[in-house]
Write a protein that holds these residues in place. Sequence first.
Motif, PDB file in Angstrom:
ATOM      1  N   ARG A  48       0.907  -1.186   0.081  1.00  0.00           N
ATOM      2  CA  ARG A  48       0.144   0.095  -0.064  1.00  0.00           C
ATOM      3  C   ARG A  48       0.877   1.351  -0.049  1.00  0.00           C
ATOM      4  O   ARG A  48       0.645   2.285  -0.719  1.00  0.00           O
ATOM      5  N   SER A  49       1.944   1.425   0.937  1.00  0.00           N
ATOM      6  CA  SER A  49       2.894   2.264   0.915  1.00  0.00           C
ATOM      7  C   SER A  49       3.612   2.681  -0.211  1.00  0.00           C
ATOM      8  O   SER A  49       3.680   3.772  -0.692  1.00  0.00           O
ATOM      9  N   LEU A  52       1.089   4.282  -2.924  1.00  0.00           N
ATOM     10  CA  LEU A  52       0.979   5.698  -2.665  1.00  0.00           C
ATOM     11  C   LEU A  52       2.078   6.564  -3.027  1.00  0.00           C
ATOM     12  O   LEU A  52       2.024   7.620  -3.518  1.00  0.00           O
ATOM     13  N   ALA A  74      -2.691   1.888  -9.165  1.00  0.00           N
ATOM     14  CA  ALA A  74      -3.350   2.020  -7.917  1.00  0.00           C
ATOM     15  C   ALA A  74      -4.723   1.669  -7.856  1.00  0.00           C
ATOM     16  O   ALA A  74      -5.429   0.851  -7.097  1.00  0.00           O
ATOM     17  N   PHE A  78      -6.249  -1.088  -5.239  1.00  0.00           N
ATOM     18  CA  PHE A  78      -6.975  -0.555  -4.189  1.00  0.00           C
ATOM     19  C   PHE A  78      -8.450  -0.752  -4.471  1.00  0.00           C
ATOM     20  O   PHE A  78      -9.359  -0.881  -3.792  1.00  0.00           O
ATOM     21  N   ALA A  81     -11.829   1.244  -3.273  1.00  0.00           N
ATOM     22  CA  ALA A  81     -11.089   2.171  -2.114  1.00  0.00           C
ATOM     23  C   ALA A  81     -10.173   3.194  -2.645  1.00  0.00           C
ATOM     24  O   ALA A  81      -9.695   4.205  -1.991  1.00  0.00           O
ATOM     25  N   ALA A  82      -9.678   3.145  -3.925  1.00  0.00           N
ATOM     26  CA  ALA A  82      -8.712   4.186  -4.530  1.00  0.00           C
ATOM     27  C   ALA A  82      -9.320   5.496  -4.485  1.00  0.00           C
ATOM     28  O   ALA A  82      -8.599   6.447  -4.258  1.00  0.00           O
ATOM     29  N   ASP A  84     -10.936   6.887  -2.374  1.00  0.00           N
ATOM     30  CA  ASP A  84     -10.951   7.395  -1.046  1.00  0.00           C
ATOM     31  C   ASP A  84      -9.521   7.971  -0.559  1.00  0.00           C
ATOM     32  O   ASP A  84      -9.396   8.281   0.431  1.00  0.00           O
ATOM     33  N   GLU A  85      -8.573   7.527  -1.559  1.00  0.00           N
ATOM     34  CA  GLU A  85      -7.295   7.855  -1.010  1.00  0.00           C
ATOM     35  C   GLU A  85      -6.826   9.213  -1.460  1.00  0.00           C
ATOM     36  O   GLU A  85      -6.906   9.618  -3.068  1.00  0.00           O
ATOM     37  N   ASP A  87      -3.937  10.851  -2.103  1.00  0.00           N
ATOM     38  CA  ASP A  87      -2.896  10.583  -3.052  1.00  0.00           C
ATOM     39  C   ASP A  87      -3.317  10.196  -4.534  1.00  0.00           C
ATOM     40  O   ASP A  87      -3.016  10.825  -5.643  1.00  0.00           O
ATOM     41  N   TYR A  88      -4.341   9.366  -4.597  1.00  0.00           N
ATOM     42  CA  TYR A  88      -4.851   8.856  -5.756  1.00  0.00           C
ATOM     43  C   TYR A  88      -5.915  10.274  -6.373  1.00  0.00           C
ATOM     44  O   TYR A  88      -5.769  10.272  -7.786  1.00  0.00           O
ATOM     45  N   GLN A  89      -6.620  10.766  -5.490  1.00  0.00           N
ATOM     46  CA  GLN A  89      -7.500  11.973  -6.129  1.00  0.00           C
ATOM     47  C   GLN A  89      -6.431  12.891  -6.597  1.00  0.00           C
ATOM     48  O   GLN A  89      -6.710  13.531  -7.551  1.00  0.00           O
TER      49      GLN A  89
END
Length: 101
Positions: A48-49, A52, A74, A78, A81-82, A84-85, A87-89
Amino acid sequence: AARAAIKRALSKKDEKELRAAVQAGERAGLLAQDLESAKKVLAELEKRSKKLQQLREATKKRSLEGLEAAIADAKQFFGKAADDEPDYQAACKVLEEVMAE
């Protein structure tokens, strides 16, 4: 004490704390089966880290290909759930900006 530290770190899902607890458990001589679930969770937290970090690097570089690859990777990792991240947004927003340039 080592088992308690692992249990506490697992409940927090804190990568650094879990890594330290697993290492402490290994030093304390815990059996591999006692460490197995903690190591699996740690591996997932590390993945995950990494995903991101890839998103943050692609966002910083503002490369169309890099952003597209990091976002796709990603999203695959994810799933839903991506969205909601943060860094993804951020990467998606920068991708839109780069495409508009």
